[in-house]
Write a protein that holds these residues in place. Sequence first.
Motif, short mmCIF file in Angstrom:
data_model
loop_
_atom_site.label_atom_id
_atom_site.label_comp_id
_atom_site.label_asym_id
_atom_site.label_seq_id
_atom_site.Cartn_x
_atom_site.Cartn_y
_atom_site.Cartn_z
N THR A 348 -11.59 3.64 8.41
CA THR A 348 -11.48 2.59 9.41
C THR A 348 -11.58 3.28 10.76
N VAL A 349 -12.67 3.03 11.48
CA VAL A 349 -12.91 3.68 12.77
C VAL A 349 -12.73 2.63 13.87
N LEU A 350 -11.72 2.81 14.70
CA LEU A 350 -11.40 1.87 15.77
C LEU A 350 -12.15 2.24 17.04
N GLN A 351 -12.46 1.22 17.85
CA GLN A 351 -13.22 1.47 19.07
C GLN A 351 -12.33 1.93 20.23
N HIS A 352 -11.22 1.27 20.44
CA HIS A 352 -10.32 1.62 21.54
C HIS A 352 -8.89 1.63 20.98
N ALA A 353 -8.42 2.77 20.61
CA ALA A 353 -7.06 2.87 20.07
C ALA A 353 -6.53 4.27 20.34
N GLY A 354 -5.24 4.35 20.52
CA GLY A 354 -4.62 5.62 20.83
C GLY A 354 -4.01 6.29 19.61
N HIS A 355 -2.86 6.90 19.82
CA HIS A 355 -2.25 7.76 18.81
C HIS A 355 -0.76 7.42 18.79
N ARG A 356 -0.42 6.31 18.11
CA ARG A 356 0.95 5.82 18.24
C ARG A 356 1.38 5.07 16.98
N LEU A 357 2.70 5.00 16.80
CA LEU A 357 3.27 4.37 15.62
C LEU A 357 2.93 2.88 15.54
N GLY A 358 2.95 2.18 16.68
CA GLY A 358 2.69 0.76 16.66
C GLY A 358 1.34 0.43 16.05
N LEU A 359 0.36 1.25 16.34
CA LEU A 359 -0.98 1.06 15.78
C LEU A 359 -0.95 1.26 14.27
N TRP A 360 -0.33 2.33 13.82
CA TRP A 360 -0.32 2.66 12.39
C TRP A 360 0.54 1.70 11.59
N GLN A 361 1.58 1.16 12.21
CA GLN A 361 2.39 0.15 11.51
C GLN A 361 1.55 -1.07 11.16
N GLY A 362 0.66 -1.45 12.06
CA GLY A 362 -0.20 -2.59 11.80
C GLY A 362 -1.24 -2.33 10.72
N LEU A 363 -1.60 -1.07 10.52
CA LEU A 363 -2.60 -0.71 9.51
C LEU A 363 -2.00 -0.46 8.14
N LEU A 364 -0.70 -0.32 8.06
CA LEU A 364 -0.06 0.07 6.81
C LEU A 364 -0.29 -0.94 5.67
N PRO A 365 -0.11 -2.24 5.88
CA PRO A 365 -0.34 -3.16 4.76
C PRO A 365 -1.75 -3.06 4.19
N GLY A 366 -2.76 -2.95 5.07
CA GLY A 366 -4.14 -2.84 4.59
C GLY A 366 -4.39 -1.58 3.80
N SER A 367 -3.79 -0.47 4.23
CA SER A 367 -3.98 0.78 3.51
C SER A 367 -3.33 0.72 2.13
N LEU A 368 -2.19 0.04 2.01
CA LEU A 368 -1.54 -0.10 0.71
C LEU A 368 -2.28 -1.07 -0.19
N THR A 369 -2.92 -2.07 0.42
CA THR A 369 -3.78 -2.97 -0.37
C THR A 369 -4.92 -2.18 -0.99
N TRP A 370 -5.53 -1.28 -0.19
CA TRP A 370 -6.58 -0.39 -0.71
C TRP A 370 -6.04 0.46 -1.85
N LEU A 371 -4.84 0.99 -1.69
CA LEU A 371 -4.23 1.84 -2.71
C LEU A 371 -4.06 1.07 -4.01
N GLY A 372 -3.50 -0.13 -3.93
CA GLY A 372 -3.26 -0.91 -5.13
C GLY A 372 -4.53 -1.40 -5.79
N ALA A 373 -5.59 -1.58 -5.01
CA ALA A 373 -6.85 -2.10 -5.56
C ALA A 373 -7.71 -1.00 -6.18
N ASN A 374 -7.51 0.26 -5.77
CA ASN A 374 -8.45 1.32 -6.16
C ASN A 374 -7.87 2.47 -6.96
N ILE A 375 -6.57 2.70 -6.88
CA ILE A 375 -5.98 3.86 -7.54
C ILE A 375 -5.21 3.36 -8.77
N PRO A 376 -5.64 3.76 -9.97
CA PRO A 376 -5.10 3.16 -11.21
C PRO A 376 -3.58 3.13 -11.30
#
Length: 382
Positions: A348-376
Amino acid sequence: MSLTGPVFLGVIVVFTVAAFVALILLWPSLAGRRPGKVAARAGMLLTVNALVLLTAASQLNAQFLFFADWTDLRGAFGAAPTSTALNRGTTASQATKRTVGGTAASAARTLPPLPRGRVSATGVISYTVKGSLTGIVGTVVVQLPPGYTDPRNASIRYPVMETFQGYPGDPTLWISEMNLGGVAAQQSAVKRMRPALVVSPQVEVPAGADTECVNGSAGKPQVETWLSQDVPNWVANTFRVQTDRNSWVAIGLSAGGWCAAMVAMLHPAQYSSAIVMGGYFRPEFGTFYEPYPPGSRLAARYDLIALSAQKPPPVAIWMETSHSDAVSYDSSAAFLKAARPPLAVRATVLQHAGHRLGLWQGLLPGSLTWLGANIPGFKAIP
């Protein structure tokens, strides 16, 4: 005018100094108890203090890139940043199907009881663990999945999410600020992934050192071995967990993102996948720690960009970076360019984003959805 550039930072400093000088020069003329003069004194004091705080905040932001630019700053209070999804190498399903040689943790037949009186209401337990291979003594914080202590689930073994915090940080970050256990429980409740054990080991060995999670030369801490072998061995001998590689994921942010990518790619028999948020793919040591000489065998070992091009492991990686993230983007872009099968990368390549917890907190559910959908090992039980 750049948010992190010298012009903006210089203007803030000039205004702060000017306001302070004005306060000193005008203060005698504002003496007295008349409402107007009291209000003027209060206003000047508030202005100087606000400018001092703004100066400190802008300087810290320029150093750590919490907000990369004005668009990122506006986005923090509004809509999510624009993103592009990229896939490189093979697919996650192909990567996780591969059989991998090497050592991995094995489960004990008899497990010790959970420590009485030390399990919090949210299932969090803090341990002091001594590594059997390295001798390292460090803190490991564990969060049990919902239902772990229910006698009806006594035969269930759980997948493991081993987490890595940024630098500086401590092992509670993923459990407290990132709320990984809570988000994972929400995902499992809606059948997007299996309930999982969260394991957060200490990575600063000794405390305060920016080890970048690597093994040092003779006499230096063997942090990679501690994280990728000692900790998994201890987990498998302490908790009811699955031990196949498809049931272990390394997850990290910033410097911890590097650690997660490194342990997964160098130990694919233990981990089949990694989640990397704002990480990088070559270690970036501070000025006070040099674990090995430049150009040494260890230096070559930790070049994950070269590894992904020359001998990529069968590992599935979900990663996030941003064009505006100076900490992460350059090495992430090089890694994406080099990646080839049997490595699988979802970026996931963002256009305008920094380096902070608030950003990563918002991405966490999507990353876990990927984990549950792809890793047996993390797919939800029907």
